[in-house]
Write an enzyme that holds these catalytic residues in place. Structure first.
Site, PDB file in Angstrom:
ATOM      1  N   ASN A  76      34.579  39.585  49.136  1.00  0.00           N
ATOM      2  CA  ASN A  76      35.632  40.450  49.637  1.00  0.00           C
ATOM      3  C   ASN A  76      36.166  41.325  48.528  1.00  0.00           C
ATOM      4  OD1 ASN A  76      38.704  40.056  48.962  1.00  0.00           O
ATOM      5  ND2 ASN A  76      37.778  38.011  48.841  1.00  0.00           N
ATOM      6  N   ALA A  77      36.602  42.487  48.949  1.00  0.00           N
ATOM      7  CA  ALA A  77      37.213  43.430  48.017  1.00  0.00           C
ATOM      8  C   ALA A  77      38.359  44.097  48.766  1.00  0.00           C
ATOM      9  CB  ALA A  77      36.201  44.469  47.552  1.00  0.00           C
ATOM     10  N   ILE A  78      39.277  43.246  49.227  1.00  0.00           N
ATOM     11  CA  ILE A  78      40.395  43.755  50.008  1.00  0.00           C
ATOM     12  C   ILE A  78      41.272  44.660  49.140  1.00  0.00           C
ATOM     13  CG2 ILE A  78      42.393  43.105  51.433  1.00  0.00           C
ATOM     14  CD1 ILE A  78      39.582  42.135  52.491  1.00  0.00           C
ATOM     15  N   GLY A  79      41.428  44.260  47.891  1.00  0.00           N
ATOM     16  CA  GLY A  79      42.260  45.073  46.998  1.00  0.00           C
ATOM     17  C   GLY A  79      43.737  44.853  47.236  1.00  0.00           C
ATOM     18  N   CYS A 137      42.663  37.979  40.514  1.00  0.00           N
ATOM     19  CA  CYS A 137      42.039  38.771  41.566  1.00  0.00           C
ATOM     20  C   CYS A 137      41.023  39.723  40.965  1.00  0.00           C
ATOM     21  CB  CYS A 137      43.078  39.574  42.347  1.00  0.00           C
ATOM     22  SG  CYS A 137      42.295  40.556  43.638  1.00  0.00           S
ATOM     23  N   LYS A 172      47.498  30.672  39.335  1.00  0.00           N
ATOM     24  CA  LYS A 172      46.157  30.595  39.925  1.00  0.00           C
ATOM     25  C   LYS A 172      45.115  31.159  38.967  1.00  0.00           C
ATOM     26  CE  LYS A 172      43.740  31.726  44.226  1.00  0.00           C
ATOM     27  NZ  LYS A 172      43.963  32.162  45.617  1.00  0.00           N
ATOM     28  N   ILE A 197      40.001  27.428  42.174  1.00  0.00           N
ATOM     29  CA  ILE A 197      39.702  28.712  41.549  1.00  0.00           C
ATOM     30  C   ILE A 197      39.951  29.856  42.527  1.00  0.00           C
ATOM     31  CG2 ILE A 197      37.980  27.812  39.970  1.00  0.00           C
ATOM     32  CD1 ILE A 197      35.784  28.769  41.900  1.00  0.00           C
ATOM     33  N   THR A 199      38.318  33.629  43.628  1.00  0.00           N
ATOM     34  CA  THR A 199      36.920  33.989  43.883  1.00  0.00           C
ATOM     35  C   THR A 199      36.158  34.285  42.579  1.00  0.00           C
ATOM     36  OG1 THR A 199      37.630  36.265  44.174  1.00  0.00           O
ATOM     37  CG2 THR A 199      37.400  34.948  46.167  1.00  0.00           C
ATOM     38  N   GLY A 271      40.531  28.217  52.185  1.00  0.00           N
ATOM     39  CA  GLY A 271      40.472  29.668  52.284  1.00  0.00           C
ATOM     40  C   GLY A 271      39.541  30.138  53.385  1.00  0.00           C
TER      41      GLY A 271
HETATM   42  C1  LIG Z   1      39.533  37.876  52.302  1.00  0.00           C
HETATM   43  C2  LIG Z   1      40.147  37.166  51.143  1.00  0.00           C
HETATM   44  C3  LIG Z   1      41.360  37.622  50.603  1.00  0.00           C
HETATM   45  C4  LIG Z   1      41.946  36.984  49.521  1.00  0.00           C
HETATM   46  N1  LIG Z   1      43.144  37.421  49.036  1.00  0.00           N
HETATM   47  C5  LIG Z   1      43.765  36.750  48.023  1.00  0.00           C
HETATM   48  C6  LIG Z   1      45.057  37.122  47.563  1.00  0.00           C
HETATM   49  O1  LIG Z   1      45.674  38.029  48.079  1.00  0.00           O
HETATM   50  N2  LIG Z   1      45.598  36.431  46.524  1.00  0.00           N
HETATM   51  C7  LIG Z   1      44.936  35.393  45.927  1.00  0.00           C
HETATM   52  O2  LIG Z   1      45.467  34.784  44.991  1.00  0.00           O
HETATM   53  N3  LIG Z   1      43.720  34.983  46.368  1.00  0.00           N
HETATM   54  C8  LIG Z   1      43.118  35.647  47.396  1.00  0.00           C
HETATM   55  N4  LIG Z   1      41.891  35.216  47.857  1.00  0.00           N
HETATM   56  C9  LIG Z   1      41.241  34.062  47.219  1.00  0.00           C
HETATM   57  C10 LIG Z   1      41.480  32.766  48.021  1.00  0.00           C
HETATM   58  O3  LIG Z   1      42.831  32.445  48.058  1.00  0.00           O
HETATM   59  C11 LIG Z   1      40.682  31.592  47.396  1.00  0.00           C
HETATM   60  O4  LIG Z   1      41.116  31.396  46.057  1.00  0.00           O
HETATM   61  C12 LIG Z   1      39.200  31.851  47.388  1.00  0.00           C
HETATM   62  O5  LIG Z   1      38.800  32.488  48.577  1.00  0.00           O
HETATM   63  C13 LIG Z   1      38.380  30.576  47.232  1.00  0.00           C
HETATM   64  O6  LIG Z   1      38.614  29.672  48.271  1.00  0.00           O
HETATM   65  P1  LIG Z   1      37.643  29.554  49.578  1.00  0.00           P
HETATM   66  O7  LIG Z   1      36.261  29.408  49.069  1.00  0.00           O
HETATM   67  O8  LIG Z   1      38.167  28.359  50.310  1.00  0.00           O
HETATM   68  O9  LIG Z   1      37.820  30.800  50.339  1.00  0.00           O
HETATM   69  C14 LIG Z   1      41.309  35.869  48.952  1.00  0.00           C
HETATM   70  C15 LIG Z   1      40.095  35.397  49.487  1.00  0.00           C
HETATM   71  C16 LIG Z   1      39.507  36.023  50.576  1.00  0.00           C
HETATM   72  C17 LIG Z   1      38.216  35.497  51.121  1.00  0.00           C
END
Ligand SMILES: Cc1cc2nc3c(=O)[nH]c(=O)nc-3n(C[C@H](O)[C@H](O)[C@H](O)COP(=O)(O)O)c2cc1C
Ligand SMILES: Cc1cc2nc3c(=O)[nH]c(=O)nc-3n(C[C@H](O)[C@H](O)[C@H](O)COP(=O)(O)OP(=O)(O)OC[C@H]3O[C@@H](n4cnc5c(N)ncnc54)[C@H](O)[C@@H]3O)c2cc1C
Ligand SMILES: Cc1cc2nc3c(=O)[nH]c(=O)nc-3n(C[C@H](O)[C@H](O)[C@H](O)COP(=O)(O)OP(=O)(O)OC[C@H]3O[C@@H](n4cnc5c(N)ncnc54)[C@H](O)[C@@H]3O)c2cc1C
Ligand SMILES: Cc1cc2nc3c(=O)[nH]c(=O)nc-3n(C[C@H](O)[C@H](O)[C@H](O)COP(=O)(O)O)c2cc1C
Ligand code: FES
Ligand code: FES
Lengths: 308, 268, 308, 268
Positions: A76-79, A137, A172, A197, A199, A271
């Site tokens: 993802n690259a929501i930004g 991020c 984080k 962690i 991503t 997540g």
């Molecule tokens: C679509 C998406 C958006 C994310 N947005 C944020 C964010 O705004 N802030 C943040 O600290 N982590 C963000 N993350 C990271 C997640 O909180 C998490 O650390 C990461 O996805 C790993 O966990 P998972 O494998 O269970 O998804 C985002 C992850 C995804 C997939």
């Protein structure tokens, strides 16, 4: 541990005054502002809700495409598109705080000052239980990972947030950081807990068009694919950490979550699995309870760091 | 999320399937979609796949989808057999807005974009309103999936194929464009679904002729409920209530149906 | 590029005198000593064969369990079990060099001196086309990754090997290294090419027994799960590299391989996919040829770094 | 690797299936195994799963395997239907060594460990030699998979179940142990397959009684052909030709069958 039990205790103490009824939270960016999930589950069952990363001002995020699927994972690259801390407090928090579930505000800034201001704005806001500092991020040009891989910058952010709030401060980490020294650095700067962690930076190419799939070329890899890396990061952190750890990365089932807890985490965050099943975290809580009953583990906190 | 049972999964044209899913679904608005988890025992493919609701099963005992095999997920779906379990989530999205007293409801579909129109057409005809479908396909084989529409009494169907093997030779936007002035006279409303290039052209033609136009967009989706912020599309006017902070709309939760003039077509 | 072609040119020049008939090699540790694959494929079709990591003396490797499956990947902790460089030259090389495919010896040492000695022993050995220096193995206590994440140590190893041989020297990097600076460091030390990535350190826990699955607790993650990370590493390396890059990580299909090439790799290596299908690399070569014909790409080298 | 077609995939006892695979297989030695790729369209589960060859289909038109559903891979396998494709690789491994003039060939099987013995028993009986099977299962349901063996003329079958619901109550090593002295008098050879605790005990009893003993081991496998070095097991004597550099044997390529005395049982 040994004799099957009828009742078990899922409560955990994440330090710095953050007490949870169970160790399962939803991860930032994958659970919106929480309220979107009301139709699909009882939000009151969650250990905590971590909301989408908040910045001082609203952010519009990156141009699409913003996500793509990869083997057992997604990029993802929501930004950090978000409505900003003010709108969050005004529009989302009132509804969210009605559930008996602590709300954790994930925060982000492009400068140390911005982190501090967001934290200050949230401080003392009723219904906010903790602040999670996102210094990891990979999807923003300024801030984010540039703080998360530099020990001095990371410490500066944590120190500033620490000074700006009396709330529990969770930091984080990125898997790209040198985990052990980073743990020490953010602890010394006053964090109450450490979540990891975020991503893993990755990319995908559309070979037919010879173009990156994501508008930003690189994005963050999440989902089951990264779980082995995430468990290892938590295990490494646990060797040196003095504050509680929150394990994140690829958790889908209770068994996945238990890997993190046994490796040394006090709690976990779910997540990407929320996208497969919006009530995934409830399934994890139930499964964890089953496991404990089966194995005769009275308190989930006794599982933390129980790797034999 | 919800366990459904595959009622049927029929090949209706080479590469095209219709799958019935027995499922206690809440009411469905035409244009809404569901997300299907392709395999319960595997984490690859990981994410759910979105499909428009094609029809509601008799007695509201479930829904039907029409899909084309394009990649791994749909390939695996095509191997499901009656009695197999399928995990579906929905209905999601806004669906097509009902417009008061349209002179005629015009549906413009490109390829698989025809899927959400079957239910819409039936609804419109049931209300006793006029409806027409302009459908574009690559050739006769693809166009075969429109067969059901021909059986809908009162629905005017016009087909264009790129190879000319059925209907007029050309694009669906060609046949729609030719009729646009006439439709405008009838104060029609236009619903379009298909590739984004086609939608852009339909929106342009509609605007030029003063036709109200709604387009149903497709985007890669992860969550389907507006929380991952992945399926963003740049919108102009619908961008929230008087603020400028929401320049992106989410196809899954703000859409998939948008007023044609609200999309920043250059950004697609 | 554009008009479909009947014939395409798959040859690539990996620098330092290493010319390959196509850009597809098999990765070290996943293809044994090559000869084991004779019954399943024509070894002559491969761009190159990289053999299991060789050390000065035979190594018995780690106790079992040594492997476990993870989502779209696997963890291994073989611990560089190998017959030693002498036995390789005596027992395996004579057979292997009969194929018209360059043989690349992957080497490993616990000290800089050991790396140098292995390289010296291979130097001038007919049938060995290149040496790949493994400074990125996560599964050994001494050597391996301790060299691969330290710029000075990495440079020392490469310098020593460079001096010990006139063969093409390829240096294999870890995804945990700070890619850009590491690329510079090993280039300055005289490497002819850079291969990346080696496995990502990870771990898995058997929650029922509350024990690590692998005897060594942590292992190296490989397979499709890591591909997005690997492509990103190659893309980052390509921004600064002056020598050819060899992309590795999760390649199963031609499309996967092309991602690496388009991101900046001159050639690729196929690892874990050999376990799914022993002739996977031949499938990749064929698929790559198809792609080029379809897209009217005459020379595969024109695809390197062609990301638009 | 090789495309095979599922001929049948029958539930023969709760959780146990027999799958026939039409496949141009090279000759198979009893005790060899194949590796099956569970799903062609998915990368999860990623690795092939090893299964002993249970039988050869009539006219050598393929093979049959007997498997128990224990995890995701075998669960997915259980959904395969006749006509489906299956990707198999093999036969692999050494198989059971034929021993010259054994007084009696004795097979000791624990649970699923029975699978490779059907083919072995048939081969031995065909050669006109004596054969006996000691089989241990948890209970009657599991023991049901031995039914086929009872139909083999000339094969002595003795069963032990942990819950006593069939045959003697106890472990297979108990019934084998009781007969061991007598078997030794017949100069028998012992083949064993099952959990490693059981194999260790069979090897111990055999050694004590001077019986030649071969054990078939199980290990998680990635490659199946001795190249990943993943399925290592610590061996003593068979450790290569006079060198000490090969202290680990590979179950897939040096085995799965090893002389009982060659295994360092403490390391398992
Ligand atoms: C679509 C998406 C958006 C994310 N947005 C944020 C964010 O705004 N802030 C943040 O600290 N982590 C963000 N993350 C990271 C997640 O909180 C998490 O650390 C990461 O996805 C790993 O966990 P998972 O494998 O269970 O998804 C985002 C992850 C995804 C997939
Ligand atoms: C709201 C909505 C409604 C849809 N309705 C239908 C329908 O009724 N019938 C139908 O056949 N298809 C429909 N689609 C498209 C369908 O979701 C994709 O064809 C499907 O996800 C492809 O999955 P796959 O695993 O087979 O392909 P993949 O292997 O994932 O990809 C193959 C191709 O499909 C594209 N694709 C992948 N995921 C998506 C996605 N989520 N959305 C759009 N394209 C994608 C890829 O870019 C690629 O070009 C709809 C999509 C959306 C967003
Ligand atoms: C040489 C050999 C021959 C075999 N023959 C048979 C047979 O004839 N019939 C049969 O039913 N089973 C046989 N097995 C075991 C069979 O391979 C496993 O049951 C199967 O791989 C489990 O896959 P899964 O995805 O269902 O389970 P998973 O979800 O992968 O795991 C479930 C359980 O099975 C164990 N397991 C996983 N992979 C293996 C593996 N490769 N070997 C052993 N255990 C494993 C796991 O540790 C776990 O406890 C054999 C194994 C080997 C090594
Ligand atoms: C079982 C196994 C053994 C390996 N042994 C070595 C080795 O000896 N030397 C080395 O440099 N890399 C070794 N590797 C790493 C691979 O060469 C490759 O870098 C890695 O697996 C990533 O590629 P893949 O995802 O295609 O497998 C090994 C990998 C596996 C899975
Ligand atoms: S798919 Fe997640 S916001 Fe639309
Ligand atoms: S499974 Fe690879 S060596 Fe045995």
């Amino acid at each position: 541990m040994g004799i099957p039990l009828k009742k078990v205790d899922l409560r955990v103490d994440a330090g710095g005054g953050l007490k949870l009824k169970n160790p399962v939270m939803t991860a930032s960016g994958t659970f919106g502002y929480g309220v979107e999930f009301e139709p699909y589950m009882d939000l009151g069952r969650l250990g905590a809700i971590v909301v989408k990363g908040l910045s001082l001002l609203p952010r519009e995020g990156n141009p699409p495409p913003r996500t793509t699927e990869t083997p057992c994972g997604m990029l993802n690259a929501i930004g950090l598109q978000n409505i900003g801390v003010e709108a969050f407090i005004r529009e989302k928090l009132p509804r969210l705080k009605r559930f008996k579930t602590p709300v954790i505000a994930n925060i982000f800034g492009e400068t140390v000052g911005e982190y501090r201001e967001v934290a200050r704005r949230l401080d003392g806001e009723p219904g906010v239980a903790a602040i999670e500092i996102n210094i990891s991020c990979p999807n923003v040009k300024k801030g984010g990972l540039s703080f998360g891989t530099d020990l001095r910058e990371a410490a500066r952010v944590v120190t500033a947030v620490r000074k700006a709030t009396r709330l529990h401060v969770m930091t984080k980490l990125s898997p790209l950081a040198d985990i052990k020294v980073m743990v020490r650095a953010v602890e010394d700067a006053g964090t109450d807990s450490i979540s990891l962690i975020n991503t893993i930076p990755g990319m995908a190419i559309d070979v037919e068009r010879r173009r990156p799939v994501l508008s930003t070329v690189t994005g963050g890899l999440s989902g089951p694919a990264i779980r082995p890396v995430a468990v290892r990061c938590v295990w490494e952190a646990a060797k040196v950490a003095r504050v509680p750890l929150i394990g994140i990365g690829g958790i889908v089932t209770a068994s996945d979550a238990l890997e993190f807890i046994i490796a040394g985490a006090t709690a976990v965050q779910i997540g990407t699995a929320n996208f497969l099943d919006p009530s995934a975290s409830v399934g994890v809580i139930d499964g964890m309870e089953d496991y404990m009953k089966r194995h005769g583990v009275k308190k989930v906190k006794n599982l933390t760091g129980s790797l034999g | 999320m919800s366990e459904a049972v595959v009622a049927h999964n029929r090949l209706i044209a080479p590469g095209y399937y219709r799958m019935g899913l027995q499922w206690k679904s809440p009411g469905v608005t035409p244009g809404q979609f569901i997300m299907l988890r392709v395999s319960a025992d595997s984490l690859d493919p990981l994410l759910r796949r979105p499909f428009g609701v094609y029809d509601v099963l008799r007695g509201a005992k479930g829904i039907e989808i029409l899909y084309r095999v394009v990649g791994r997920g749909t390939k695996i779906m095509s191997t499901l057999r009656p009695g197999d379990m399928a995990d579906i989530f929905g209905p999601l999205g806004n669906g097509f807005p009902a417009v008061k007293d349209p002179g005629r409801a015009v549906m413009v579909a490109g390829g698989m974009g025809i899927a959400p129109f079957y239910m819409l057409a039936k609804d419109i005809l049931k209300r006793g309103e006029n409806a027409a479908l302009f459908y574009g396909a690559r050739g006769r084989t693809d166009a075969a999936i429109a067969t059901d529409f021909r059986k809908l009494k009162g629905l005017k169907v016009e087909v264009a194929t790129e190879d000319g093997s059925m209907g007029e030779k050309g694009l669906v936007t060609d046949i729609f464009g030719k009729k646009a002035v006439w439709l405008a006279g009838e104060a029609s409303v236009v619903y379009a679904c298909g590739p984004s290039g086609m939608l852009k052209e339909v929106a342009r033609i509609s605007k030029k002729n003063g036709l109200r136009c709604f387009v149903s967009l497709e985007r890669a989706m992860a969550c389907g409920i507006g929380v991952c912020l992945g399926c963003a599309v740049r919108t102009g006017k619908t961008a929230g209530k008087g603020t400028d902070r929401k320049k992106y709309g989410m196809v899954c939760s703000d859409g998939p149906v948008f007023p044609g003039e609200d999309i920043e077509w250059e950004s697609l």
